[in-house]
Design an enzyme around this catalytic site. Structure first.
Site, PDB file in Angstrom:
ATOM      1  N   ALA A  74     -26.629  42.139 -27.942  1.00 56.34           N
ATOM      2  CA  ALA A  74     -27.541  41.505 -28.899  1.00 56.34           C
ATOM      3  C   ALA A  74     -27.551  39.985 -28.753  1.00 56.34           C
ATOM      4  O   ALA A  74     -28.570  39.352 -29.027  1.00 56.34           O
ATOM      5  CB  ALA A  74     -27.162  41.896 -30.326  1.00 56.34           C
ATOM      6  N   THR A  75     -26.451  39.402 -28.316  1.00 58.80           N
ATOM      7  CA  THR A  75     -26.437  37.940 -28.120  1.00 58.80           C
ATOM      8  C   THR A  75     -27.515  37.550 -27.114  1.00 58.80           C
ATOM      9  O   THR A  75     -28.318  36.637 -27.354  1.00 58.80           O
ATOM     10  CB  THR A  75     -25.050  37.471 -27.616  1.00 58.80           C
ATOM     11  OG1 THR A  75     -24.079  37.810 -28.599  1.00 58.80           O
ATOM     12  CG2 THR A  75     -25.029  35.974 -27.363  1.00 58.80           C
ATOM     13  N   ASN A 155     -23.793  40.983 -40.843  1.00 56.48           N
ATOM     14  CA  ASN A 155     -22.533  41.470 -40.279  1.00 56.48           C
ATOM     15  C   ASN A 155     -21.310  41.132 -41.124  1.00 56.48           C
ATOM     16  O   ASN A 155     -20.262  41.741 -40.963  1.00 56.48           O
ATOM     17  CB  ASN A 155     -22.345  40.908 -38.869  1.00 56.48           C
ATOM     18  CG  ASN A 155     -22.563  39.420 -38.791  1.00 56.48           C
ATOM     19  OD1 ASN A 155     -23.633  38.929 -39.149  1.00 56.48           O
ATOM     20  ND2 ASN A 155     -21.562  38.677 -38.358  1.00 56.48           N
ATOM     21  N   GLN A 183     -26.600  45.259 -36.480  1.00 57.12           N
ATOM     22  CA  GLN A 183     -25.752  46.000 -37.425  1.00 57.12           C
ATOM     23  C   GLN A 183     -26.516  47.108 -38.156  1.00 57.12           C
ATOM     24  O   GLN A 183     -25.967  47.751 -39.052  1.00 57.12           O
ATOM     25  CB  GLN A 183     -25.170  45.033 -38.478  1.00 57.12           C
ATOM     26  CG  GLN A 183     -24.222  43.991 -37.925  1.00 57.12           C
ATOM     27  CD  GLN A 183     -22.860  44.570 -37.528  1.00 57.12           C
ATOM     28  OE1 GLN A 183     -22.546  45.722 -37.810  1.00 57.12           O
ATOM     29  NE2 GLN A 183     -22.060  43.763 -36.863  1.00 57.12           N
ATOM     30  N   SER A 203     -27.537  46.341 -30.223  1.00 60.18           N
ATOM     31  CA  SER A 203     -26.310  46.252 -29.436  1.00 60.18           C
ATOM     32  C   SER A 203     -25.630  47.616 -29.419  1.00 60.18           C
ATOM     33  O   SER A 203     -25.488  48.252 -30.472  1.00 60.18           O
ATOM     34  CB  SER A 203     -25.376  45.219 -30.082  1.00 60.18           C
ATOM     35  OG  SER A 203     -24.130  45.221 -29.429  1.00 60.18           O
ATOM     36  N   HIS A 205     -22.423  48.426 -28.666  1.00 62.45           N
ATOM     37  CA  HIS A 205     -21.016  48.579 -29.079  1.00 62.45           C
ATOM     38  C   HIS A 205     -20.825  48.548 -30.589  1.00 62.45           C
ATOM     39  O   HIS A 205     -19.703  48.699 -31.079  1.00 62.45           O
ATOM     40  CB  HIS A 205     -20.122  47.543 -28.383  1.00 62.45           C
ATOM     41  CG  HIS A 205     -20.225  46.140 -28.891  1.00 62.45           C
ATOM     42  ND1 HIS A 205     -19.368  45.644 -29.844  1.00 62.45           N
ATOM     43  CD2 HIS A 205     -21.057  45.132 -28.577  1.00 62.45           C
ATOM     44  CE1 HIS A 205     -19.672  44.378 -30.087  1.00 62.45           C
ATOM     45  NE2 HIS A 205     -20.713  44.047 -29.332  1.00 62.45           N
ATOM     46  N   THR A 243     -29.662  44.075 -11.487  1.00 65.32           N
ATOM     47  CA  THR A 243     -29.446  45.510 -11.303  1.00 65.32           C
ATOM     48  C   THR A 243     -29.022  46.142 -12.620  1.00 65.32           C
ATOM     49  O   THR A 243     -28.092  45.663 -13.275  1.00 65.32           O
ATOM     50  CB  THR A 243     -28.345  45.743 -10.241  1.00 65.32           C
ATOM     51  OG1 THR A 243     -28.758  45.110  -9.037  1.00 65.32           O
ATOM     52  CG2 THR A 243     -28.105  47.224  -9.999  1.00 65.32           C
ATOM     53  N   CYS A 330     -12.008  30.453 -36.250  1.00 66.35           N
ATOM     54  CA  CYS A 330     -10.753  29.702 -36.229  1.00 66.35           C
ATOM     55  C   CYS A 330     -10.755  28.689 -35.102  1.00 66.35           C
ATOM     56  O   CYS A 330     -11.159  28.977 -33.995  1.00 66.35           O
ATOM     57  CB  CYS A 330      -9.577  30.640 -36.051  1.00 66.35           C
ATOM     58  SG  CYS A 330      -9.192  31.470 -37.568  1.00 66.35           S
TER      59      CYS A 330
HETATM   60  C1  LIG Z   1     -25.714  40.674 -36.524  1.00 64.53           C
HETATM   61  C2  LIG Z   1     -25.185  40.508 -35.137  1.00 64.53           C
HETATM   62  N1  LIG Z   1     -25.976  39.969 -34.205  1.00 64.53           N
HETATM   63  C3  LIG Z   1     -25.565  39.810 -32.946  1.00 64.53           C
HETATM   64  C4  LIG Z   1     -24.301  40.167 -32.554  1.00 64.53           C
HETATM   65  C5  LIG Z   1     -23.881  39.981 -31.128  1.00 64.53           C
HETATM   66  O1  LIG Z   1     -23.895  41.240 -30.466  1.00 64.53           O
HETATM   67  P1  LIG Z   1     -23.282  41.440 -29.021  1.00 64.53           P
HETATM   68  O2  LIG Z   1     -21.802  41.520 -29.195  1.00 64.53           O
HETATM   69  O3  LIG Z   1     -23.893  42.721 -28.536  1.00 64.53           O
HETATM   70  O4  LIG Z   1     -23.689  40.302 -28.161  1.00 64.53           O
HETATM   71  C6  LIG Z   1     -23.438  40.723 -33.488  1.00 64.53           C
HETATM   72  C7  LIG Z   1     -22.055  41.075 -33.127  1.00 64.53           C
HETATM   73  O5  LIG Z   1     -21.106  40.531 -33.625  1.00 64.53           O
HETATM   74  C8  LIG Z   1     -23.885  40.897 -34.823  1.00 64.53           C
HETATM   75  O6  LIG Z   1     -23.105  41.423 -35.769  1.00 64.53           O
END
Ligand SMILES: Cc1ncc(COP(=O)(O)O)c(C=O)c1O
Length: 382
Positions: A74-75, A155, A183, A203, A205, A243, A330
């Site tokens: 997602a990033t 999140n 999320q 995302s 994971h 790829t 942190c």
């Molecule tokens: C709301 C939200 N956006 C984006 C991300 C980033 O996702 P990814 O770890 O797949 O890059 C997260 C993960 O912490 C998230 O909770």
């Protein structure tokens, strides 16, 4: 879920890979390892698996064919959504609106690309329960706004925003709407056509799929106008070269299939775990405040302020028995309060006294009772 003796209550940070997902992926690191872009029969088999996976992801969010591209997570999807709209803009619109509680990968990407490309970013405030301030939003929308990006499910505090209504308002002033839905799959059903979003990020994971893959939905009507985010061999409709990782794509699609089949049961399970945790805190006479809206939130997300307690120290004192999350970034020198909690009006002291507990499919009542006993014991040391 127990990892050795540790109780895992951090499912919003990441989820373990579901056994069926691991099984579905295995064959792609063994005999079906071929490059899905190769012009031989093994390559064709891998390409077929990728396209079946793509169709499943599209179906999960109600998208049409060829409306999603796979990303690394997602990033990346969020970075692509923001930057490509700014690069493609040929109008005089020069503003991006984001909510004040977006994930750092929206916030930092918005400010970075806006600064580099000559745009302004404005943050839409939220109320003390974490819900978007609708009046402020309406007053910030005008014909200068190019793009609005608001997350579906937060999140840290789990609040669920009314995405359809927000997207319609953005469209009313001619702006595009992007939604970070990383999320969302465990919390709500997603249908991009009903939600009326132009772009949406996912995302794997966060939904019991593998790390290293996500997806960006881009409405067909918008796709042709956008430049590539990653340049190279022209894979994925020319928008994101590289790829494709066949096994990760198959794992992601399998994870979404499982999420869809089990949604009703899983959400009820998470809600029961959350309820039990809250009741357990009260029964143990722990001094706490719930951060964020109490109802209609992510069923497995709980953000708790332990009154007058340093949350980082509490989390450290709970190791190695309970895994949760501070939501604070942190630094070697100091602990920064969560921007989400501060945006809701919590003081720095309240924000740094807060911990997020997130429950998952493998959480059960005995784990929660044990975690609560440990929290109670550790709090007694403060
Ligand atoms: C709301 C939200 N956006 C984006 C991300 C980033 O996702 P990814 O770890 O797949 O890059 C997260 C993960 O912490 C998230 O909770």
């Amino acid at each position: 879920m127990l990892v050795g003796n540790a109780i895992y209550l951090d499912y919003q940070a990441t989820t373990p890979i579901a056994p069926q997902v691991r099984e579905a992926m295995a064959v792609y690191s063994e005999e079906l390892f071929a490059n899905p872009h190769s012009a031989h029969f093994l390559g064709h088999q891998a390409a077929e698996a990728v396209e079946v996976a793509r169709a499943k992801v599209e179906s999960f969010i109600g998208a049409s064919a060829e409306e999603i591209i796979f990303t690394s997570g997602a990033t990346e999807a969020n970075n692509q959504a923001i930057s490509s709209v700014l690069f493609a803009n040929t109008t005089k619109r020069n503003k991006i609106l984001i909510s004040a509680i977006e994930h750092k990968c929206i916030k930092n990407a918005a400010y970075f690309f806006a600064h580099k490309l000559g745009y302004q970013v404005a943050e839409i405030p939220v109320a003390s329960d974490g819900m978007l301030d609708m009046q402020a939003y309406q007053s910030m929308l005008n014909d200068q706004v190019l793009l609005v990006s608001i997350m579906a499910v937060n999140n840290e505090i789990g609040v669920i925003q009314p995405i359809q209504q927000l997207a319609e308002s953005a469209h009313d002033v001619g702006a595009l709407f992007h939604c970070d839905a990383a999320q969302a799959p465990e919390a709500i059903d997603l249908d991009v056509k009903e939600l009326k979003v132009d772009m949406l990020s996912l995302s794997a994971h966060k939904v019991y799929g593998p790390k290293g893959i996500g997806a960006l939905y881009i409405n067909n009507a918008l796709q042709a106008a956008l430049p590539p985010f990653i340049h190279g061999g022209g894979q994925q409709f020319g928008l994101r070269s590289g790829t494709l990782p066949t096994g990760l794509a198959v794992g992601f699609a399998t994870a979404l299939d499982i999420a869809r089949e089990g949604a009703t049961h899983n959400r009820a399970w998470l809600a029961a775990m959350k309820q039990h945790f809250i009741e357990g805190l009260t029964q143990r006479s722990i001094d706490f405040t719930l951060n964020g809206k109490a109802d209609n939130t992510h069923p497995g997300c709980l953000n708790i302020e332990f009154v007058n307690t340093d949350a980082t120290a509490l989390l450290a004192a709970m190791q190695p028995e309970v895994c949760a999350s501070t939501g604070s970034a942190c630094n070697s020198a100091f602990t920064q309060a969560s921007h989400v909690l501060l945006a809701m009006g919590l003081t720095e002291a309240q924000a740094t006294s807060s911990l997020r507990f997130s429950f998952g499919r493998y959480t059960d009542l005995p784990q929660i009772d044990r975690a609560l006993d440990i929290i109670q014991q550790r709090l007694a040391r403060f």
